[in-house]
Design a protein around this motif. Structure first.
Motif, PDB file in Angstrom:
ATOM      1  N   UNK A  39      -1.276  91.050   7.822  1.00 56.08           N
ATOM      2  CA  UNK A  39      -1.822  92.393   8.010  1.00 56.08           C
ATOM      3  C   UNK A  39      -3.311  92.485   7.673  1.00 56.08           C
ATOM      4  N   UNK A  40      -3.876  91.458   7.059  1.00 54.01           N
ATOM      5  CA  UNK A  40      -5.306  91.442   6.771  1.00 54.01           C
ATOM      6  C   UNK A  40      -6.112  90.796   7.890  1.00 54.01           C
ATOM      7  N   UNK A  61     -19.515 101.358   8.096  1.00 52.73           N
ATOM      8  CA  UNK A  61     -20.385 102.512   7.865  1.00 52.73           C
ATOM      9  C   UNK A  61     -19.705 103.808   8.305  1.00 52.73           C
ATOM     10  N   UNK A  62     -19.020 103.780   9.441  1.00 49.03           N
ATOM     11  CA  UNK A  62     -18.301 104.967   9.913  1.00 49.03           C
ATOM     12  C   UNK A  62     -17.206 105.391   8.922  1.00 49.03           C
ATOM     13  N   UNK A  63     -16.643 104.429   8.212  1.00 54.02           N
ATOM     14  CA  UNK A  63     -15.592 104.716   7.232  1.00 54.02           C
ATOM     15  C   UNK A  63     -16.163 105.090   5.859  1.00 54.02           C
ATOM     16  N   UNK A 105      -9.909  90.901   6.748  1.00 55.76           N
ATOM     17  CA  UNK A 105     -10.444  91.871   5.801  1.00 55.76           C
ATOM     18  C   UNK A 105      -9.724  91.735   4.466  1.00 55.76           C
ATOM     19  N   UNK A 106     -10.482  91.955   3.403  1.00 55.79           N
ATOM     20  CA  UNK A 106      -9.929  91.894   2.052  1.00 55.79           C
ATOM     21  C   UNK A 106     -10.547  93.053   1.275  1.00 55.79           C
ATOM     22  N   UNK A 107      -9.719  93.973   0.800  1.00 54.63           N
ATOM     23  CA  UNK A 107     -10.226  95.162   0.111  1.00 54.63           C
ATOM     24  C   UNK A 107      -9.729  95.213  -1.323  1.00 54.63           C
ATOM     25  N   UNK A 108     -10.569  95.831  -2.174  1.00 49.19           N
ATOM     26  CA  UNK A 108     -10.217  96.026  -3.574  1.00 49.19           C
ATOM     27  C   UNK A 108     -10.496  97.465  -3.978  1.00 49.19           C
ATOM     28  N   UNK A 120      -5.433  98.479   6.062  1.00 48.96           N
ATOM     29  CA  UNK A 120      -5.950  97.439   6.949  1.00 48.96           C
ATOM     30  C   UNK A 120      -5.733  97.824   8.416  1.00 48.96           C
ATOM     31  N   UNK A 121      -4.583  98.428   8.712  1.00 51.99           N
ATOM     32  CA  UNK A 121      -4.319  98.888  10.085  1.00 51.99           C
ATOM     33  C   UNK A 121      -5.355  99.926  10.505  1.00 51.99           C
ATOM     34  N   UNK A 122      -5.702 100.842   9.605  1.00 55.27           N
ATOM     35  CA  UNK A 122      -6.723 101.847   9.904  1.00 55.27           C
ATOM     36  C   UNK A 122      -8.074 101.194  10.183  1.00 55.27           C
ATOM     37  N   UNK A 123      -8.445 100.221   9.357  1.00 57.93           N
ATOM     38  CA  UNK A 123      -9.709  99.520   9.568  1.00 57.93           C
ATOM     39  C   UNK A 123      -9.713  98.813  10.919  1.00 57.93           C
ATOM     40  N   UNK A 124      -8.661  98.057  11.223  1.00 68.76           N
ATOM     41  CA  UNK A 124      -8.618  97.306  12.472  1.00 68.76           C
ATOM     42  C   UNK A 124      -8.548  98.222  13.694  1.00 68.76           C
TER      43      UNK A 124
END
Length: 139
Positions: A39-40, A61-63, A105-108, A120-124
């Motif tokens: 999912x990443x 930037x949009x996010x 993508x890897x988020x913290x 991650x789905x929202x980002x992609x």
């Protein structure tokens, strides 16, 4: 002689126990890591690494992220979003074959990894829209 035999038995049991424990740790973790990676990551049908990195920067930037670092050579972008807490996302882009780019993508959240697939789905989904718009703006 008896003490040497007992020491040998204890050492053998200890080493066997360590190997079994290490194996269990590796087995349990590999399934979780594979799920995270699924999912990443997302592959996109383009060979243009720079276009994907530019779309990644625009998407972050949009996010609401501020771009901390971007490196075309390494294929990485890192951004930070400060709301009530700190969210950091690092995205890497690398070729997958000759005509695709793999984006991971890897988020913290503060220092805790974000493991909810929805983020991650929202980002992609946003990245996919950005790449679509960029492709249609060119042609």
């Amino acid at each position: 002689m008896r003490l040497l035999f007992i020491s040998y038995i204890v050492a053998t049991v200890a080493l066997t126990g360590c190997a079994t424990t290490n194996q269990r740790v590796l087995d349990a973790d590999s399934g979780t890591q594979l799920q995270k990676r699924s999912y990443q990551s997302r592959a996109f049908d383009t060979s243009d690494k720079e276009k994907v990195l530019r779309a990644t920067i625009s998407t972050l930037q949009d996010l609401g992220f501020v771009i901390d670092r971007a490196d075309l050579t390494l294929g990485t972008v890192t951004g930070t979003k400060l709301a009530t807490h700190r969210i950091t996302m690092t995205v890497s882009v690398r070729p997958q074959g000759t005509d695709r780019m793999l984006v991971r993508a890897n988020a913290q959240f503060n220092i805790t990894p974000i493991e909810d697939p929805k983020h991650y789905q929202d980002f992609f989904s946003s990245l996919e829209k950005s790449l679509f718009l960029a492709a249609h703006a060119e042609g």
